[in-house]
Structures are given as C-alpha cells and as structure tokens.
Design a protein around this motif. Structure first.
Motif, short mmCIF file in Angstrom:
data_model
loop_
_atom_site.label_atom_id
_atom_site.label_comp_id
_atom_site.label_asym_id
_atom_site.label_seq_id
_atom_site.Cartn_x
_atom_site.Cartn_y
_atom_site.Cartn_z
N UNK A 1 0.83 -1.20 0.00
CA UNK A 1 0.00 0.00 0.00
C UNK A 1 0.86 1.26 0.00
N UNK A 2 1.93 1.24 0.79
CA UNK A 2 2.83 2.40 0.83
C UNK A 2 3.46 2.63 -0.52
N UNK A 3 3.85 1.57 -1.18
CA UNK A 3 4.46 1.67 -2.50
C UNK A 3 3.47 2.26 -3.51
N UNK A 4 2.19 1.89 -3.39
CA UNK A 4 1.17 2.40 -4.31
C UNK A 4 0.84 3.86 -4.02
N UNK A 5 0.77 4.20 -2.73
CA UNK A 5 0.28 5.52 -2.34
C UNK A 5 1.40 6.54 -2.26
N UNK A 6 2.50 6.18 -1.61
CA UNK A 6 3.62 7.09 -1.44
C UNK A 6 4.90 6.35 -1.80
N UNK A 7 5.26 6.28 -3.08
CA UNK A 7 6.46 5.55 -3.48
C UNK A 7 7.70 6.12 -2.79
N UNK A 8 8.64 5.22 -2.48
CA UNK A 8 9.88 5.65 -1.86
C UNK A 8 10.62 6.63 -2.77
N UNK A 9 11.22 7.64 -2.14
CA UNK A 9 12.00 8.61 -2.91
C UNK A 9 13.22 7.92 -3.53
N UNK A 10 13.44 8.18 -4.78
CA UNK A 10 14.60 7.59 -5.45
C UNK A 10 15.85 8.38 -5.09
N UNK A 11 16.93 7.66 -4.89
CA UNK A 11 18.19 8.29 -4.53
C UNK A 11 19.01 8.57 -5.79
N UNK A 12 19.74 9.69 -5.75
CA UNK A 12 20.70 9.97 -6.80
C UNK A 12 21.84 8.97 -6.71
N UNK A 13 22.46 8.66 -7.85
CA UNK A 13 23.58 7.72 -7.86
C UNK A 13 24.78 8.32 -7.11
N UNK A 14 25.50 7.45 -6.40
CA UNK A 14 26.68 7.88 -5.64
C UNK A 14 27.91 7.14 -6.15
N UNK A 15 28.86 7.90 -6.68
CA UNK A 15 30.08 7.29 -7.22
C UNK A 15 31.31 7.63 -6.38
N UNK A 16 31.22 8.71 -5.62
CA UNK A 16 32.32 9.12 -4.75
C UNK A 16 31.73 9.91 -3.59
N UNK A 17 32.62 10.41 -2.72
CA UNK A 17 32.13 11.11 -1.53
C UNK A 17 31.29 12.33 -1.87
N UNK A 18 31.74 13.08 -2.88
CA UNK A 18 31.03 14.31 -3.26
C UNK A 18 29.60 14.00 -3.73
N UNK A 19 29.47 13.00 -4.60
CA UNK A 19 28.12 12.67 -5.10
C UNK A 19 27.27 12.02 -4.02
N UNK A 20 27.91 11.32 -3.07
CA UNK A 20 27.15 10.72 -1.96
C UNK A 20 26.56 11.82 -1.08
N UNK A 21 27.34 12.86 -0.81
CA UNK A 21 26.83 13.99 -0.01
C UNK A 21 25.71 14.69 -0.77
N UNK A 22 25.89 14.86 -2.08
CA UNK A 22 24.85 15.50 -2.90
C UNK A 22 23.56 14.68 -2.87
N UNK A 23 23.69 13.34 -2.89
CA UNK A 23 22.52 12.47 -2.84
C UNK A 23 21.81 12.60 -1.49
#
Length: 486
Positions: free
Chosen positions: A187-209
């Motif tokens: 039901x949660x998936x249908x009503x309020x889908x989980x927020x998708x995360x940005x891809x993380x390739x290094x520390x900088x992109x992980x912080x941005x995500x």
C-alpha cells in the motif's frame, strides 16, 4: 484461458476446460501487473498454478525468474511445491463446479508463502462469451465454461476463502499477502512511493545524494533507508559532521516544502490504510515509521488527523472546495478531470478520493485522465491512448468505480463510429507541464477560428469534423491550418 488447477475428477466431464487455454507470445496482463508492482522480484520463487500452455512460465524464465508451472492437462508432471509467489491466472472462472473452484483457491493460498496473485475474467466481457446458462456461468458451443466475476465479487470471494485482506491491483486482479507487513508495504508503494536516490560514485556525489533526499523528504534518512553504496561512502563521517554538511548545503525553504509534502503523504497513506485495514505502528514500512516520528507528536496523533481526512471525503462541500482550489485539472459542473501526470498534484483529500477507488476495485493499467465526481463519490479512469500525439484524442475505454457500492463497470468505445473526444488539452495538466504551451497555442487558434462557438456539437468526432469544415480549417498535428478547397 488456462486449464483448471483442481486435482479431482470433474463432476461434469462434458466441460472441456483445457480448450480455454490460449497460446500467447508475451506475458498475460495479470503477470505484467505483478511485475510492475514488484511482486515478481529477483530472488522470489514463483509457481504458476494452472499455467495452461505455459506462456507466462516461459516468459518469466526468460526474465530470469525462478518459476515452475503446473496444469492438469498441459503440464501434469509440473512440480506443485510452495513458492513465494503463486499465480492463479484466469483459473477460477473456467471451473464449473463451485466446490472445486473453492478448493482450488484454497490450495493456491496454501502454496503461497508470500503473496497469491488471483485474476479472473469480469462481467463486462460477457459480450465476448457466447453460450447458454449453465450452473453459475455460461457453457459455450466448444463445451468450455466461464463464470464471469464482478470486481467486488472477486475481491469478496477471495477474502472469504483465504480469510485474509485483499488488495485490488487492477480490474480483475487481486493480491493476497501472507504477511500483514507485506500488505502495508505494498500500500505504501502504491500511495507514497519511496524517494529515489541519486547515484553515488564518490564522496562528493554521496553527499549530494544525501542533501537531495533531505530536501525532498524533509528529514534525514536512517542508515537502513540509505542505499548501500551511498551508506558506505558516507560511513567515514560522524553523525554530527553529516548534519553540518546537510545544514550548510540544503536549502531551508526546499526542506520545509519537502517536510510539508511528506506530512501530507503520510496522512494520505494512513487514511488509505484505514480504508483497507490499519495495522499497528510496528507493521508500517520503515520509511513511514520514520515520517511519523519526524512530523507528528505520536502515531495516535497521525492516525487522528488521517481519520479526519477520511471523514472529509464524505463532505460534498469540502470536496467541491478542494476541487475549486486545485491547481491542476479541468473542473466541470459535474466532475474534476485530471491527467495522470498531474494526479499527485491534486489536494490531498482528492488524492485520497482517487486512491480509495483504486484500492477498492483496482486502477486499470492503461488510462490518461481520472474523473472525480463532485457528488456520489465515483472515480472513472479514462483511456485516451493517443493523448500526447492526437490534438483531440479519442476515448477508448472508461472504467468506473462507485465508492458507495464498491461496484465497478467498464465501457468500451472501440467499436463506436462517433467517439467522444477532448478539447483544451492543456487544462487537464499541471500549469508547468512542458506540453502546456503547445496545447494552449492550439486552443487559442481554435477559439479564434470560431471552432468553439457551438460547444454542444464538438464533443464527438462527427460534430467536431463538421465544425472544422464549417470554419474552413483542418489540423496538422497540433497546428490549425486553413482547409484546402476540394
């Protein structure tokens, strides 16, 4: 159609059940729905119980699923063993013996360790089935049997036999979960889908995500809500350092908007959950638990507020005010019409209105416009297959769910010689939809040419074509041009 999945001898041997099994090159509609709903995920075992000629089995194997199929006529040697997911696809409707029908459903439920997917043909398909009355169905000239279910009948029947709550996934397709937590997660998936995360390739992109998540959700995630790759890259930071980085990088206004959106989404989920059976706090998906802890003083307070939201759905005045205040959709004297791309931008009580109908009787796979009535509480999903390409799309089907009776009906226009069509397409969309300027230019050109002077004529193909001829205009894509004289 499938062969039956009952193991006993038929009481009426003149019925040739195996003749309902058809050959198919692609997945059946119920299995496509289960894939879209992530019920056939990698690592889950699947049993197609009553698999007919085995088209779904072969297609799922090509997709890398661990799947077995059994059918009393076509695959009598197939393995009948418990599986995470059991498919009972178009089986119940071909069994002419009500007692055996019930036994077959019970056996399928017994074999499912996680979820049972049940599908059946529905009453509005009666025009496709010619035969004479036989028991509680029809016996065709080929000696096959069909019991056509009403959507609410299928749901009620499966709940009665399994003793579990049923969720309608689509018209004629229901899911029965062995575990209440799994049902609530769906039901949660249908009503309020989980927020998708940005891809993380290094520390900088992980912080941005991480910052992006906080801005969209309005709160920081727990470690077990974070994708593994991102969590590993952020593990080098202490909790206080991460909070400082987020505080310095995230836009406070965007975070506040995210918090407001998540609060409303949580209320929406809890209201839908009550409509379909609410569980204890510990059974909620982790992300919803965290949202409740972050934005409400307690689970009890969150439930009280969601209950009030559900009560407001019964108030005609409140619903009408919400429709008047909606920034998306086309409001008419009888209903609000909203394109599926804008459906999540409606006021929360209207999103609840649409979700309750979908949970009660299933939302169709193909639709472009949702129609929400002002009074009477009914939702229709209207399929305009060429909405984006056709300047005035023609309707193909309408699927209506009445929230008072929980009955559903479908109307097909596929054979109609004069189908209803749409005008002013931009009005169904959100104002910032990228297609709005193009659609609006066409509307303005048509109004200037006098094509809307007789609104009672232009709602169907024939009337619209006559008005185009009267005004000396024709369409080239989304451009209105002068008609060349014959």
């Amino acid at each position: 159609m499938r062969g039956h999945a009952g193991g006993g001898a038929s009481r009426l041997p003149t019925v040739e059940r195996h003749l309902t099994a058809i050959g198919r090159a692609d997945l059946s509609a119920p299995v496509r729905q289960a894939l879209a709903d992530r019920q056939l995920a990698t690592g889950r075992s699947v049993l197609d119980y009553g698999c007919g000629r085995g088209a779904d089995v072969r297609a799922l194997q090509r997709l890398g699923c661990t799947v077995d199929g059994w059918d009393p006529f076509f695959r009598p040697g197939g393995r009948i063993e418990p599986a995470d997911v059991v498919l009972l696809t178009y089986v119940l409707n071909v069994i002419e013996d009500p007692a055996e029908r019930r036994v077959t459903l019970s056996k399928a439920w017994e074999l499912a360790t996680s979820v049972l997917v049940v599908s059946a043909r529905l009453t509005w398909e009666k025009s496709k089935v010619r035969g004479e009355n036989f028991g509680d169905g029809l016996l065709t000239s080929r000696r096959t049997f069909q019991h056509l279910f009403g959507p609410s009948e299928l749901r009620t029947y499966v709940e009665e036999v399994t003793g579990a709550r049923v969720v309608s996934a689509a018209p004629g397709v229901v899911y029965v979960f062995k575990d209440e937590t799994a049902r609530l997660a769906f039901l949660a998936q249908r009503v309020v889908p989980d927020a998708e995360w940005l891809a993380s390739e290094d520390t900088t992109t992980a912080i941005a995500a991480l910052v992006d998540y906080v801005e969209r959700r309005g709160r920081p995630p727990r470690l077990d809500e974070t994708p593994r790759a991102t969590a590993e890259l952020l593990a080098q930071f202490k909790s206080g350092e991460l909070k400082r980085l987020v505080r310095e990088s995230a836009d406070p206004g965007t975070v506040a908007e995210g918090a407001k959106r998540t609060t409303l989404n949580t209320l929406l989920y809890l209201a839908v959950e009550l409509f379909n059976g609410r569980g204890p706090f510990g059974s909620l998906p982790l992300s919803v638990q965290m949202d409740v802890r972050s934005f409400f003083s307690s689970y009890r307070e969150a439930c009280r507020r969601s209950d009030r939201l559900l009560l407001k759905l019964r108030d005609d005045g409140y619903v009408r005010d919400a429709m008047n205040a909606s920034l998306v959709g086309k409001l008419t004297p009888t209903a609000l019409y909203v394109h599926r791309r804008a459906i999540d931008r409606m006021p929360t009580v209207l999103r609840l209105y649409e979700h309750c109908a979908s949970i009660a009787a299933g939302r169709p796979q193909e639709w472009a416009i949702a129609k929400l009535r002002h009074q009477g509480r009914a939702v229709s999903w209207l399929d305009y297959p060429d909405f984006d390409r056709d300047p005035h799309p023609r309707i193909l089907t309408s699927y209506l769910v009445d929230l008072h009776s929980l009955e559903a009906s479908q109307t097909s226009y596929s054979h109609s010689a004069n189908r209803p069509l749409l005008h002013r397409k931009h009005e169904f969309l959100a104002p910032d939809d990228p297609d709005v300027p193009r659609y609006q230019r066409l509307t303005e050109a048509e109004a200037k040419a006098g094509l809307y002077e007789n609104p009672h004529l232009i709602g169907t193909e024939a009337g619209w074509e006559a008005e185009l001829v009267r005004c000396g205009r024709t369409l080239r894509g989304h451009r209105l041009v002068r008609r060349v004289a014959d």
